[in-house]
Design an enzyme around this catalytic site. Structure first.
Site, PDB file in Angstrom:
ATOM      1  N   ASP A 117      -5.135   9.798   7.430  1.00 44.83           N
ATOM      2  CA  ASP A 117      -6.811   9.901   7.177  1.00 44.83           C
ATOM      3  C   ASP A 117      -7.012  11.342   7.647  1.00 44.83           C
ATOM      4  OD1 ASP A 117      -8.682   9.147   9.346  1.00 44.83           O
ATOM      5  OD2 ASP A 117      -7.809  10.314  10.284  1.00 44.83           O
ATOM      6  N   ASP A 120      -9.754  12.766   8.988  1.00 42.23           N
ATOM      7  CA  ASP A 120     -10.207  14.208  10.249  1.00 42.23           C
ATOM      8  C   ASP A 120      -9.019  13.961  11.458  1.00 42.23           C
ATOM      9  OD1 ASP A 120     -12.495  14.769   9.163  1.00 42.23           O
ATOM     10  OD2 ASP A 120     -14.261  12.749  10.000  1.00 42.23           O
TER      11      ASP A 120
END
Ligand SMILES: [Mg+2]
Ligand SMILES: [Zn+2]
Length: 192
Positions: free
Chosen positions: A19, A21
């Site tokens: 991922d 952020d």
């Protein structure tokens, strides 16, 4: 000596799905988005962690929900320019991301927004050597861990800053195969 035993869910990992952020860069406050490069701040040791994964021979694939596009806060070209700058910065630190997939859609509109699995399936198509069996997902949201579970892919939940934790963090920690406080710690403990 390798600290990862043959029984570990992480013993056979060739592809690391990240991922963005909250894993690579600081998560913006809830309801805010990384609309431009000025708002993108790497988390401590993230570049070194990715460089270490590169040296260990793993491929690195980023899968990121970017609902801010659907909300009209920034354009797809804006997302792509952030990713160009991110990869440029990483290259200057000896680190490489092999592919980036993003979902620009709003909730419940598509199959790619995590916990949907279409970004992963596209990656498996683009990297024929990759599969759920030789990959791991590292994320800081329940949706990251749920996507991995749907694919029967091992996962590591990044717990991050307790003050910024989203709803679902406790469930994510239970569903994941392991937890860590940062990408750097996850790589050090489970992957290198
Ligand atoms: Mg995240
Ligand atoms: Zn989508």
């Amino acid at each position: 000596m390798n600290a990862v035993s043959a029984k570990s869910p992480f013993h056979n990992i060739d592809y690391v799905f990240l991922d963005r952020d909250g894993v690579i860069n600081q998560k913006p406050p809830e309801g805010e988005y990384i609309s431009c490069w000025d708002r993108f701040h790497f988390l401590p040791l993230a570049e070194a962690a990715i460089a270490g994964l590169n040296r260990s021979g793993r491929r690195i694939i980023v899968v990121t929900n970017q609902r801010g596009v659907a909300l009209g806060l920034y354009s797809e070209a804006g997302v792509q320019s952030v990713h160009i700058a991110m990869r440029h910065h990483l290259a200057a630190h000896g680190a490489r991301i092999d592919a980036v997939y993003y979902c620009p859609h709003d909730k419940n509109q598509c199959d790619c927004r995590k916990p949907g699995t279409a970004m992963f399936e596209q990656a498996f198509h683009d990297f024929p050597g990759a599969s759920a069996a030789n990959s791991v997902m590292i994320g800081d949201s329940l949706s990251d861990i749920e996507a991995a579970r749907r694919l029967h892919m091992p996962s590591i939940f990044i717990e991050g800053d307790p003050e910024k934790q989203k709803p679902g963090a406790e469930k994510a920690a239970l569903l994941a195969d392991a937890t860590a406080s940062s990408l750097a710690e996850a790589v050090r403990r489970y992957l290198i």
